[in-house]
Design a protein around this motif. Structure first.
Motif, PDB file in Angstrom:
ATOM      1  N   ASN A  21     -31.411   4.597 -33.437  1.00 57.61           N
ATOM      2  CA  ASN A  21     -31.743   4.163 -34.801  1.00 57.61           C
ATOM      3  C   ASN A  21     -30.534   4.208 -35.724  1.00 57.61           C
ATOM      4  O   ASN A  21     -30.590   3.693 -36.831  1.00 57.61           O
ATOM      5  N   THR A  36     -29.842  -0.301 -40.933  1.00 62.32           N
ATOM      6  CA  THR A  36     -30.194   0.277 -39.633  1.00 62.32           C
ATOM      7  C   THR A  36     -31.703   0.523 -39.604  1.00 62.32           C
ATOM      8  O   THR A  36     -32.361   0.548 -40.648  1.00 62.32           O
ATOM      9  N   THR A  37     -32.228   0.768 -38.413  1.00 62.90           N
ATOM     10  CA  THR A  37     -33.642   1.124 -38.333  1.00 62.90           C
ATOM     11  C   THR A  37     -33.883   2.488 -38.978  1.00 62.90           C
ATOM     12  O   THR A  37     -34.964   2.739 -39.514  1.00 62.90           O
ATOM     13  N   TYR A  40     -34.546   1.894 -42.653  1.00 69.70           N
ATOM     14  CA  TYR A  40     -35.890   1.345 -42.870  1.00 69.70           C
ATOM     15  C   TYR A  40     -36.957   2.426 -42.719  1.00 69.70           C
ATOM     16  O   TYR A  40     -37.820   2.603 -43.584  1.00 69.70           O
ATOM     17  N   ALA A  88     -39.707  -1.883 -37.358  1.00 70.29           N
ATOM     18  CA  ALA A  88     -38.247  -1.862 -37.494  1.00 70.29           C
ATOM     19  C   ALA A  88     -37.572  -2.235 -36.181  1.00 70.29           C
ATOM     20  O   ALA A  88     -36.636  -3.040 -36.159  1.00 70.29           O
ATOM     21  N   LEU A  89     -38.044  -1.659 -35.086  1.00 70.33           N
ATOM     22  CA  LEU A  89     -37.445  -1.962 -33.778  1.00 70.33           C
ATOM     23  C   LEU A  89     -37.625  -3.429 -33.412  1.00 70.33           C
ATOM     24  O   LEU A  89     -36.685  -4.071 -32.922  1.00 70.33           O
ATOM     25  N   LYS A  92     -35.166  -5.432 -35.491  1.00 69.35           N
ATOM     26  CA  LYS A  92     -33.793  -5.199 -35.039  1.00 69.35           C
ATOM     27  C   LYS A  92     -33.489  -5.946 -33.746  1.00 69.35           C
ATOM     28  O   LYS A  92     -32.469  -6.636 -33.639  1.00 69.35           O
TER      29      LYS A  92
END
Length: 147
Positions: A21, A36-37, A40, A88-89, A92
């Protein structure tokens, strides 16, 4: 699932760093760019408050994480945090093709966040943590394979 295990953490170097992350893979989600995650995830603890933007604009993912521990959490955090992490992932790895390729290159390996101090998202001090981040990445990898 194969017996292969791929471990990663925020200090991982090389291509597998993108699984962390803390990797520098920005993305757009909810109408904003997130560095970046980690930014978030930590910011959404305070969704709709001024603190959300403070965390989003943090200079580093470590700073975002630190800030995420300083404000009052939204009341539904425990119920929504896994879904927020997956959002988020997904953003991304679909918006950063280099990261997507690395995730897919892990094949059928088990993914483990080698976080000694986190037995929820990682494997924890004794390697028996829940590894929720690793599980989400495996789930996302399977989704991406089906695309």
């Amino acid at each position: 699932m194969s017996s292969n295990v791929v471990k990663f953490y925020s200090h991982t170097r090389g291509p597998l760093r993108c699984l962390s992350n803390f990797s520098e893979h920005s993305f757009v989600l909810r109408g904003k760019t997130w560095p970046t995650t980690e930014h978030y995830f930590q910011a959404l603890k305070f969704e709709g408050s001024p603190e959300e933007e403070t965390v989003r604009l943090a200079a580093t993912p470590a700073e975002a994480k630190r800030l995420g521990r300083t404000f009052s959490l939204r009341p539904d955090w425990e119920e929504v945090k896994i879904g927020i992490m997956m959002d988020a992932l997904r953003a991304k790895f679909t918006q950063n093709l280099d990261a997507k390729e690395v995730l897919l290159s892990t094949g059928d390996s088990e993914l483990q966040e080698d976080a000694k101090d986190d037995a929820f998202w990682g494997i924890g001090k004794h390697g028996r943590g829940r590894n929720e981040l690793g599980k989400l990445l495996v789930q996302l990898r399977e989704e991406l394979k089906r695309e």
